[in-house]
Design a protein around this motif. Sequence first.
Motif, mmCIF file in Angstrom:
data_model
loop_
_atom_site.group_PDB
_atom_site.id
_atom_site.type_symbol
_atom_site.label_atom_id
_atom_site.label_comp_id
_atom_site.label_asym_id
_atom_site.label_seq_id
_atom_site.Cartn_x
_atom_site.Cartn_y
_atom_site.Cartn_z
ATOM 1 N N THR A 145 0.848 -1.153 -0.058
ATOM 2 C CA THR A 145 0.139 0.023 -0.194
ATOM 3 C C THR A 145 0.925 1.287 0.022
ATOM 4 O OG1 THR A 145 -0.232 0.028 2.477
ATOM 5 C CG2 THR A 145 -1.910 -1.205 1.373
ATOM 6 N N GLY A 146 0.175 2.394 -0.415
ATOM 7 C CA GLY A 146 0.979 3.435 -0.311
ATOM 8 C C GLY A 146 2.030 3.923 -1.385
ATOM 9 N N GLY A 147 1.852 3.381 -2.569
ATOM 10 C CA GLY A 147 2.741 3.739 -3.493
ATOM 11 C C GLY A 147 4.049 2.985 -3.354
ATOM 12 N N VAL A 148 4.083 1.914 -2.741
ATOM 13 C CA VAL A 148 5.517 1.444 -2.456
ATOM 14 C C VAL A 148 5.947 0.730 -3.815
ATOM 15 C CG1 VAL A 148 4.581 -0.905 -1.715
ATOM 16 C CG2 VAL A 148 6.801 -0.219 -0.627
ATOM 17 N N ALA A 149 7.326 0.641 -3.793
ATOM 18 C CA ALA A 149 8.039 0.296 -5.042
ATOM 19 C C ALA A 149 8.475 -1.233 -4.574
ATOM 20 C CB ALA A 149 9.289 1.063 -5.564
ATOM 21 N N CYS A 150 8.196 -2.286 -5.328
ATOM 22 C CA CYS A 150 8.730 -3.502 -5.023
ATOM 23 C C CYS A 150 9.755 -4.048 -6.284
ATOM 24 C CB CYS A 150 7.386 -4.596 -5.248
ATOM 25 S SG CYS A 150 6.239 -3.873 -3.988
ATOM 26 N N GLY A 151 10.600 -4.977 -5.927
ATOM 27 C CA GLY A 151 11.553 -5.602 -6.743
ATOM 28 C C GLY A 151 10.913 -6.546 -7.709
ATOM 29 N N TRP A 152 11.723 -7.078 -8.792
ATOM 30 C CA TRP A 152 11.132 -7.986 -9.536
ATOM 31 C C TRP A 152 12.464 -8.767 -9.902
ATOM 32 C CZ3 TRP A 152 6.354 -7.699 -12.580
ATOM 33 C CH2 TRP A 152 6.170 -8.740 -13.586
ATOM 34 N N CYS A 153 12.014 -10.257 -9.978
ATOM 35 C CA CYS A 153 13.146 -11.138 -9.947
ATOM 36 C C CYS A 153 12.884 -12.179 -11.312
ATOM 37 C CB CYS A 153 13.392 -11.712 -8.904
ATOM 38 S SG CYS A 153 14.835 -12.772 -8.634
ATOM 39 N N SER A 154 13.652 -12.058 -12.275
ATOM 40 C CA SER A 154 13.475 -12.860 -13.413
ATOM 41 C C SER A 154 14.631 -14.047 -13.378
ATOM 42 C CB SER A 154 13.790 -12.337 -14.782
ATOM 43 O OG SER A 154 12.493 -11.321 -14.705
ATOM 44 N N LEU A 155 15.505 -13.775 -12.545
ATOM 45 C CA LEU A 155 16.836 -14.856 -12.573
ATOM 46 C C LEU A 155 16.289 -15.898 -11.425
ATOM 47 C CD1 LEU A 155 19.619 -12.108 -12.814
ATOM 48 C CD2 LEU A 155 18.701 -13.834 -14.755
ATOM 49 N N PRO A 156 16.828 -17.193 -11.780
ATOM 50 C CA PRO A 156 16.360 -18.058 -10.813
ATOM 51 C C PRO A 156 17.595 -18.520 -9.709
ATOM 52 C CG PRO A 156 17.369 -19.153 -12.679
ATOM 53 C CD PRO A 156 17.350 -17.674 -12.820
ATOM 54 N N GLY A 179 17.233 -12.182 -5.382
ATOM 55 C CA GLY A 179 16.011 -11.866 -4.347
ATOM 56 C C GLY A 179 16.499 -11.319 -3.055
ATOM 57 N N GLU A 180 17.538 -11.993 -2.472
ATOM 58 C CA GLU A 180 17.858 -11.605 -1.351
ATOM 59 C C GLU A 180 18.519 -10.099 -1.322
ATOM 60 O OE1 GLU A 180 21.296 -12.399 2.098
ATOM 61 O OE2 GLU A 180 20.721 -13.918 0.634
ATOM 62 N N ALA A 181 19.337 -9.848 -2.435
ATOM 63 C CA ALA A 181 20.038 -8.572 -2.882
ATOM 64 C C ALA A 181 19.068 -7.495 -2.868
ATOM 65 C CB ALA A 181 20.813 -8.644 -3.903
ATOM 66 N N LEU A 182 17.885 -7.774 -3.582
ATOM 67 C CA LEU A 182 16.786 -6.860 -3.938
ATOM 68 C C LEU A 182 16.170 -6.252 -2.461
ATOM 69 C CD1 LEU A 182 14.961 -8.141 -6.963
ATOM 70 C CD2 LEU A 182 16.543 -6.095 -6.916
ATOM 71 N N VAL A 183 15.925 -7.236 -1.693
ATOM 72 C CA VAL A 183 15.400 -6.873 -0.458
ATOM 73 C C VAL A 183 16.443 -6.207 0.556
ATOM 74 C CG1 VAL A 183 14.574 -7.885 1.977
ATOM 75 C CG2 VAL A 183 14.177 -8.982 -0.379
ATOM 76 N N ARG A 200 13.531 -14.663 4.496
ATOM 77 C CA ARG A 200 14.659 -14.754 5.568
ATOM 78 C C ARG A 200 15.474 -13.377 5.392
ATOM 79 N NH1 ARG A 200 17.103 -20.572 4.450
ATOM 80 N NH2 ARG A 200 15.806 -21.643 5.823
ATOM 81 N N SER A 201 15.340 -12.696 4.273
ATOM 82 C CA SER A 201 16.079 -11.399 4.161
ATOM 83 C C SER A 201 15.064 -10.164 5.057
ATOM 84 C CB SER A 201 16.450 -10.867 2.936
ATOM 85 O OG SER A 201 17.448 -11.947 2.373
ATOM 86 N N GLY A 202 13.856 -10.417 5.292
ATOM 87 C CA GLY A 202 13.061 -9.496 5.710
ATOM 88 C C GLY A 202 12.015 -8.899 4.834
ATOM 89 N N GLY A 203 11.918 -9.669 3.559
ATOM 90 C CA GLY A 203 11.004 -9.067 2.612
ATOM 91 C C GLY A 203 9.819 -10.077 2.366
ATOM 92 N N HIS A 204 8.869 -9.601 1.688
ATOM 93 C CA HIS A 204 7.731 -10.476 1.065
ATOM 94 C C HIS A 204 7.776 -11.034 -0.272
ATOM 95 C CE1 HIS A 204 5.356 -9.501 4.752
ATOM 96 N NE2 HIS A 204 6.152 -8.388 4.953
ATOM 97 N N ALA A 205 7.809 -12.254 -0.285
ATOM 98 C CA ALA A 205 7.700 -12.743 -1.760
ATOM 99 C C ALA A 205 6.369 -12.897 -2.408
ATOM 100 C CB ALA A 205 8.299 -14.128 -1.783
#
Length: 252
Positions: free
Chosen positions: A10-21, A26-30, A60-65
């Motif tokens: 919510t609130g216009g938050v910017a989220c990451g995008w992971c295409s690489l397996p 994913g951890e680095a983006l968080v 585990r890095s504190g983000g939401h998948a």
Amino acid sequence: MTVGPRDVLTGGVACGWCSLPEPMVGEALVRAGFPAVLVDMQHGMADLAAAFSLIAAIQRSGGHAIVRIPVGDNATASRLLDAGAAAIVAPMIESVEDAAAFASFVKYPPLGNRSWGPSRALQLSGEGAESYRTGANGTTLAIAMIETARALEAIGDILALPGIDGVFVGPSDLSIALSDGAAMDIDSPANLAAFDRIVAATRAAGKIAGIYGASPAHVRRYRAIGFDFVTLMSDTGLLAAGAAAALAESRG
């Protein structure tokens, strides 16, 4: 108090995008500051095993998948939630029937028919089984993609479904559809009018509106329109942009 995905998106938050397996991506983006990362199984390179590893690394890095499933692969939605995903994005949802079928795999009864078995989700969250079961319908999100003219016409009815928590816009596919295949122009007048319509419908329904942002400028624009969350570029796009900027700077 634990902050859930509904609060994050919510609130216009910017989220990451992971295409690489690769879980480290994913951890680095968080760790770079994205509160949530979308794992793309539709057009990206992650298979089910890679998606499971990415979900764990992000959490585990504190983000939401958030995971975007392949078109029509609703059964995989349940497996990804069992692996700990916080939200599922389903592409090419064009009707109430499409949306209901998708939601049935994301929600437990009485909203859906999701089968019980969230062993990995419980391990990652540390939550008790009964607590997870009774809260999952409110905390694991079903997000339908709006990217065709047919979906746009049905958006009110799609958002009215109790099992659908929000929508996510694919600007490229939407522009192709609205031009009847004539062009891909994410900034076309037809797209901009559709965005306003989608945001208004989502707000009226009290649900979540997301969209893919092709650049930082698009993220700012979509925030101003009223989208609740915007994904910023992709891992490969960010890598290419960062590499090009660093190379240019190194040349003086």
